[in-house]
Design a protein around this motif. Structure first.
Motif, PDB file in Angstrom:
ATOM      1  N   SER A 120       1.277 -19.984  -1.807  1.00  0.00           N
ATOM      2  CA  SER A 120       1.787 -18.558  -1.354  1.00  0.00           C
ATOM      3  C   SER A 120       2.628 -18.116  -2.507  1.00  0.00           C
ATOM      4  O   SER A 120       3.731 -18.845  -3.202  1.00  0.00           O
ATOM      5  N   GLN A 121       2.437 -16.834  -2.811  1.00  0.00           N
ATOM      6  CA  GLN A 121       3.374 -16.146  -3.848  1.00  0.00           C
ATOM      7  C   GLN A 121       4.349 -15.130  -3.024  1.00  0.00           C
ATOM      8  O   GLN A 121       4.697 -14.004  -3.609  1.00  0.00           O
ATOM      9  N   GLN A 122       4.431 -15.273  -1.878  1.00  0.00           N
ATOM     10  CA  GLN A 122       5.004 -14.385  -1.041  1.00  0.00           C
ATOM     11  C   GLN A 122       6.444 -14.017  -1.437  1.00  0.00           C
ATOM     12  O   GLN A 122       6.903 -12.885  -1.186  1.00  0.00           O
ATOM     13  N   ASN A 123       7.199 -14.905  -2.189  1.00  0.00           N
ATOM     14  CA  ASN A 123       8.513 -14.990  -2.586  1.00  0.00           C
ATOM     15  C   ASN A 123       8.751 -14.405  -4.108  1.00  0.00           C
ATOM     16  O   ASN A 123       9.827 -14.574  -4.536  1.00  0.00           O
ATOM     17  N   THR A 124       7.377 -14.396  -4.625  1.00  0.00           N
ATOM     18  CA  THR A 124       7.615 -14.248  -6.180  1.00  0.00           C
ATOM     19  C   THR A 124       7.935 -12.947  -6.368  1.00  0.00           C
ATOM     20  O   THR A 124       7.588 -11.681  -5.859  1.00  0.00           O
ATOM     21  N   LYS A 125       8.890 -12.576  -7.302  1.00  0.00           N
ATOM     22  CA  LYS A 125       9.548 -11.288  -7.715  1.00  0.00           C
ATOM     23  C   LYS A 125       8.376 -11.048  -9.045  1.00  0.00           C
ATOM     24  O   LYS A 125       8.136 -11.760  -9.806  1.00  0.00           O
ATOM     25  N   TRP A 126       7.902  -9.484  -8.704  1.00  0.00           N
ATOM     26  CA  TRP A 126       7.013  -9.264 -10.055  1.00  0.00           C
ATOM     27  C   TRP A 126       7.568  -8.220 -10.691  1.00  0.00           C
ATOM     28  O   TRP A 126       8.345  -7.287 -10.334  1.00  0.00           O
ATOM     29  N   ALA A 127       7.193  -8.470 -11.951  1.00  0.00           N
ATOM     30  CA  ALA A 127       7.898  -7.366 -13.017  1.00  0.00           C
ATOM     31  C   ALA A 127       7.189  -6.066 -12.903  1.00  0.00           C
ATOM     32  O   ALA A 127       7.782  -4.783 -13.178  1.00  0.00           O
ATOM     33  N   SER A 128       5.860  -5.980 -12.167  1.00  0.00           N
ATOM     34  CA  SER A 128       5.191  -4.582 -11.984  1.00  0.00           C
ATOM     35  C   SER A 128       4.499  -4.861 -11.045  1.00  0.00           C
ATOM     36  O   SER A 128       4.064  -5.907 -10.569  1.00  0.00           O
ATOM     37  N   TRP A 129       3.786  -3.875 -10.415  1.00  0.00           N
ATOM     38  CA  TRP A 129       2.714  -3.840  -9.549  1.00  0.00           C
ATOM     39  C   TRP A 129       1.667  -2.741  -9.494  1.00  0.00           C
ATOM     40  O   TRP A 129       1.832  -1.652  -9.459  1.00  0.00           O
ATOM     41  N   THR A 130       0.572  -2.982 -10.586  1.00  0.00           N
ATOM     42  CA  THR A 130      -0.058  -2.021 -10.510  1.00  0.00           C
ATOM     43  C   THR A 130      -1.625  -2.168  -9.678  1.00  0.00           C
ATOM     44  O   THR A 130      -2.569  -1.581  -9.789  1.00  0.00           O
ATOM     45  N   ARG A 131      -1.522  -3.499  -8.996  1.00  0.00           N
ATOM     46  CA  ARG A 131      -2.813  -3.816  -8.275  1.00  0.00           C
ATOM     47  C   ARG A 131      -2.660  -3.082  -7.118  1.00  0.00           C
ATOM     48  O   ARG A 131      -1.793  -2.495  -6.741  1.00  0.00           O
ATOM     49  N   VAL A 132      -3.791  -2.630  -6.698  1.00  0.00           N
ATOM     50  CA  VAL A 132      -4.345  -2.165  -5.340  1.00  0.00           C
ATOM     51  C   VAL A 132      -4.355  -2.824  -4.324  1.00  0.00           C
ATOM     52  O   VAL A 132      -4.711  -2.250  -3.101  1.00  0.00           O
ATOM     53  N   LEU A 133      -4.133  -4.227  -4.282  1.00  0.00           N
ATOM     54  CA  LEU A 133      -4.044  -4.876  -2.993  1.00  0.00           C
ATOM     55  C   LEU A 133      -2.909  -5.774  -2.991  1.00  0.00           C
ATOM     56  O   LEU A 133      -1.899  -5.971  -4.026  1.00  0.00           O
ATOM     57  N   GLY A 134      -2.346  -5.928  -1.573  1.00  0.00           N
ATOM     58  CA  GLY A 134      -1.063  -6.566  -1.428  1.00  0.00           C
ATOM     59  C   GLY A 134      -0.122  -5.877  -0.569  1.00  0.00           C
ATOM     60  O   GLY A 134      -0.379  -4.761  -0.456  1.00  0.00           O
ATOM     61  N   PHE A 135       0.701  -6.701  -0.161  1.00  0.00           N
ATOM     62  CA  PHE A 135       1.571  -6.313   0.869  1.00  0.00           C
ATOM     63  C   PHE A 135       2.679  -4.999   0.257  1.00  0.00           C
ATOM     64  O   PHE A 135       2.861  -4.039   1.239  1.00  0.00           O
ATOM     65  N   PRO A 136       2.911  -5.080  -0.887  1.00  0.00           N
ATOM     66  CA  PRO A 136       3.588  -3.906  -1.313  1.00  0.00           C
ATOM     67  C   PRO A 136       2.855  -2.338  -1.250  1.00  0.00           C
ATOM     68  O   PRO A 136       3.346  -1.402  -1.471  1.00  0.00           O
ATOM     69  N   VAL A 137       1.601  -2.500  -1.081  1.00  0.00           N
ATOM     70  CA  VAL A 137       0.661  -1.189  -1.284  1.00  0.00           C
ATOM     71  C   VAL A 137       0.046  -1.086  -0.154  1.00  0.00           C
ATOM     72  O   VAL A 137      -1.005  -0.129   0.203  1.00  0.00           O
ATOM     73  N   MET A 138       0.362  -1.731   1.038  1.00  0.00           N
ATOM     74  CA  MET A 138      -0.228  -1.668   2.589  1.00  0.00           C
ATOM     75  C   MET A 138       0.008   0.056   2.830  1.00  0.00           C
ATOM     76  O   MET A 138       1.356   0.454   2.714  1.00  0.00           O
ATOM     77  N   GLY A 139      -0.818   0.648   3.376  1.00  0.00           N
ATOM     78  CA  GLY A 139      -0.785   2.089   3.825  1.00  0.00           C
ATOM     79  C   GLY A 139      -1.035   3.014   2.784  1.00  0.00           C
ATOM     80  O   GLY A 139      -1.107   4.090   3.434  1.00  0.00           O
ATOM     81  N   VAL A 140      -1.501   2.630   1.565  1.00  0.00           N
ATOM     82  CA  VAL A 140      -1.730   3.507   0.568  1.00  0.00           C
ATOM     83  C   VAL A 140      -3.432   4.242   0.903  1.00  0.00           C
ATOM     84  O   VAL A 140      -3.734   5.001   0.368  1.00  0.00           O
ATOM     85  N   TRP A 141      -4.192   3.332   1.592  1.00  0.00           N
ATOM     86  CA  TRP A 141      -5.520   3.608   1.959  1.00  0.00           C
ATOM     87  C   TRP A 141      -5.517   4.731   3.119  1.00  0.00           C
ATOM     88  O   TRP A 141      -4.852   4.436   4.193  1.00  0.00           O
ATOM     89  N   ALA A 142      -6.278   5.513   2.859  1.00  0.00           N
ATOM     90  CA  ALA A 142      -6.724   6.399   4.053  1.00  0.00           C
ATOM     91  C   ALA A 142      -7.661   5.778   5.186  1.00  0.00           C
ATOM     92  O   ALA A 142      -8.385   5.097   4.603  1.00  0.00           O
ATOM     93  N   PRO A 143      -7.399   6.410   6.319  1.00  0.00           N
ATOM     94  CA  PRO A 143      -8.249   5.512   7.209  1.00  0.00           C
ATOM     95  C   PRO A 143      -9.758   5.800   7.202  1.00  0.00           C
ATOM     96  O   PRO A 143     -10.174   7.212   6.674  1.00  0.00           O
ATOM     97  N   GLY A 144     -10.452   4.923   7.005  1.00  0.00           N
ATOM     98  CA  GLY A 144     -11.939   5.001   6.521  1.00  0.00           C
ATOM     99  C   GLY A 144     -12.356   4.851   5.235  1.00  0.00           C
ATOM    100  O   GLY A 144     -13.219   5.088   4.839  1.00  0.00           O
ATOM    101  N   GLY A 145     -11.243   4.785   4.307  1.00  0.00           N
ATOM    102  CA  GLY A 145     -11.248   4.728   2.819  1.00  0.00           C
ATOM    103  C   GLY A 145     -12.274   3.473   2.580  1.00  0.00           C
ATOM    104  O   GLY A 145     -12.252   2.192   3.311  1.00  0.00           O
TER     105      GLY A 145
END
Length: 113
Positions: free
Chosen positions: A80-105
């Motif tokens: 698990s990387q749940q507690n890892t601190k990230w220097a950047s987040w450009t990925r489109v997947l993962g908990f910090p970006v939940m909700g960026v997807w439109a319904p049905g996207g």
């Protein structure tokens, strides 16, 4: 994607051949030595991000896989990387970006975060 580690000692380079190459950086970013290859994605690697301590690389690909790598060895990390601190987040997947997807996207609407 191409990103320097937060401590500027490594460079991660993702590619269309489903790999990430990691280079050691020396001499004020003038000398590069291949250090490791991260192999495990089943599609083009689109985004890479470094942990704040420069020890771990996170990546996502065109296949919507989110994978983690030991930056020194290139070996995939499955813990698990749940507690890892990230220097950047450009990925489109993962908990910090939940909700960026439109319904049905279909996953192609967001290119980077």
């Amino acid at each position: 994607d191409v990103k320097y580690s937060p401590d500027d000692t490594r460079l991660a380079v993702s590619s269309r051949d489903c790999t990430i190459d990691v280079y050691l950086v020396r001499g004020n970013k003038r000398a590069y030595t291949h250090a490791a290859r991260c192999v495990g994605h089943s599609a083009t690697v689109r985004h890479v991000d470094w942990s704040a301590d420069s020890l771990t690389i996170a990546s996502d690909g065109a296949d919507y896989e989110l994978l983690y790598w030991n930056a020194a060895t290139g070996k995939q990390q499955t813990e698990s990387q749940q507690n890892t601190k990230w220097a950047s987040w450009t990925r489109v997947l993962g908990f910090p970006v939940m909700g960026v997807w439109a319904p049905g996207g279909d996953g192609t609407d967001i290119n980077a975060c």
